[in-house]
Design an enzyme around this catalytic site. Sequence first.
Site, PDB file in Angstrom:
ATOM      1  N   ALA A  12      12.068  17.896 -15.621  1.00 30.44           N
ATOM      2  CA  ALA A  12      12.186  17.006 -16.775  1.00 30.44           C
ATOM      3  C   ALA A  12      13.583  16.443 -16.951  1.00 30.44           C
ATOM      4  O   ALA A  12      13.804  15.624 -17.853  1.00 30.44           O
ATOM      5  CB  ALA A  12      11.764  17.742 -18.042  1.00 30.44           C
ATOM      6  N   ARG A  17      23.501  11.165 -13.951  1.00 32.56           N
ATOM      7  CA  ARG A  17      24.576  10.990 -12.973  1.00 32.56           C
ATOM      8  C   ARG A  17      24.109  10.278 -11.708  1.00 32.56           C
ATOM      9  O   ARG A  17      24.925   9.804 -10.928  1.00 32.56           O
ATOM     10  CB  ARG A  17      25.164  12.349 -12.604  1.00 32.56           C
ATOM     11  N   GLY A  78      16.876  22.701 -22.930  1.00 31.42           N
ATOM     12  CA  GLY A  78      17.246  23.791 -22.046  1.00 31.42           C
ATOM     13  C   GLY A  78      16.108  24.283 -21.177  1.00 31.42           C
ATOM     14  O   GLY A  78      14.943  23.918 -21.350  1.00 31.42           O
ATOM     15  N   SER A 392       6.278 -14.836  30.705  1.00 32.79           N
ATOM     16  CA  SER A 392       7.359 -14.899  29.718  1.00 32.79           C
ATOM     17  C   SER A 392       7.207 -16.100  28.785  1.00 32.79           C
ATOM     18  O   SER A 392       6.649 -17.141  29.158  1.00 32.79           O
ATOM     19  CB  SER A 392       8.707 -14.990  30.432  1.00 32.79           C
ATOM     20  N   ARG A 427       0.935 -25.934  29.266  1.00 29.85           N
ATOM     21  CA  ARG A 427       2.265 -26.524  29.194  1.00 29.85           C
ATOM     22  C   ARG A 427       2.148 -28.042  29.167  1.00 29.85           C
ATOM     23  O   ARG A 427       1.237 -28.618  29.761  1.00 29.85           O
ATOM     24  CB  ARG A 427       3.096 -26.163  30.417  1.00 29.85           C
TER      25      ARG A 427
END
Length: 451
Positions: A12, A17, A78, A392, A427
């Site tokens: 809890a 910080r 606490g 490629s 291509r």
Amino acid sequence: MSTALVVVVLAAGKGTRMRSSLPKVLHAVAGRPMVQHVLEAAAALEPAGSVVVIGPEGEAIAEAVRPYPVAVQREQLGTADALKAARDQALPLLGDGGDVLVLYGDGPLITPETLQRMRAARQQAPAPDFVWLGFRPPDPTGYGRMLLDEEQRLTAIVEEKDASEEERRVDLCWGGLLLGDGPALFRLLEQIDNNNAKGEYYLTSLVALAADEGLRAGVVECDAEEVRGVNSRAELAEAEAILQRRLRRRAMDAGVTLIAPETVQFCWDTELAPDVVVEPHVVFGPGVRVGVGAQILGFSHLEGALVEAGARIGPFARLRPGTRIGPEARVGNFVEIKATSLGAKAKANHLSYVGDAEVGAGANIGAGTITCNYDGVSKHRTVIGEGAFIGSNTALVAPVTIGPGAVIGAGSTLVEAVPEQALALARAPQTTKPEGATRLRERQKKQRTEE
């Protein structure tokens, strides 16, 4: 004595910080929220149940620890007050008189072995009613001191702000963990007051209250690193470093070769088989398994991936979630693979992206190949058959299928299926103009002169 055990994880704390909108216990160590590390360590004891105590705005924590139930501490009063918040959920799980183990959600370094030793101490004869975890840090400043009598029995735990000069010289400190008789623990909690420097209800007050009733208190010691809490970003980094050292050592003890261990970053669930070799500066994200004899070369990043036996990855490769690399397959430098199955002995050696694809055994993916898997709305799959050769600088516009044994000419952009053993070229025709370069330079020179 009953063997029932209930685990209560205190989570809890606000963690101011940390300076973060994320609850402290949800900050990750080795790719996993701290509170989940704690719950996993406790699970090794096979408890009857576990309860996580959260603050009033702890919805994110509740979601993260699901299916574990949560209890809400309404105010930060606490540790004893936090434990009281779990009473109504813990007591029904204890049966006729089980034990309660108190852990902290920001203590991700505690080990199952230490928790087992606490459990064993509680079960020895004569059994202590409470077992407190202690440690001896190089510098005890800031820690509560554990005071023992001549017979080494615990008589008190004194917070440093409330300790005398003599008590501050004690080097045995409380690690924050407690295991004890559940009904007695919750009964004594009602007697704790907040008459101390911070005005909080300390769990450590139980020591004196238990002694007043003739209850025994035992101490188990552990290594200081196990009880290091995390309250700041710096302490989070320290916890990460400790856990990484543990994970590296575990891998090497299991037969993995780490060329430069200090440079390899593991995730909590990384699984590496014997004879795996990992080169420097490799990062393993969540969900990675690597098979026997595979090699992970330097500067590679793997997440959510399966690498099978004998495969080689990298250097500078990235495997993203959903990737499966088959036995003896090759993934080379600057190759990214996502949600893809790469078959046995298939290769993607250079500068390629393969996503949402199935690549058959023995296929070759040429340098610069891209599977165009996303159209801006949906993902689409590419299927490349066994033994296919992708030249490629090829773009495979998904959804598309390349048949087994097919060859794709370099520089092609494919939008249609290619049959088995076919040759595909896509291509534009090449145009060559004799002396065209000379004429182009003359025009450029003339243009610059006119300007």
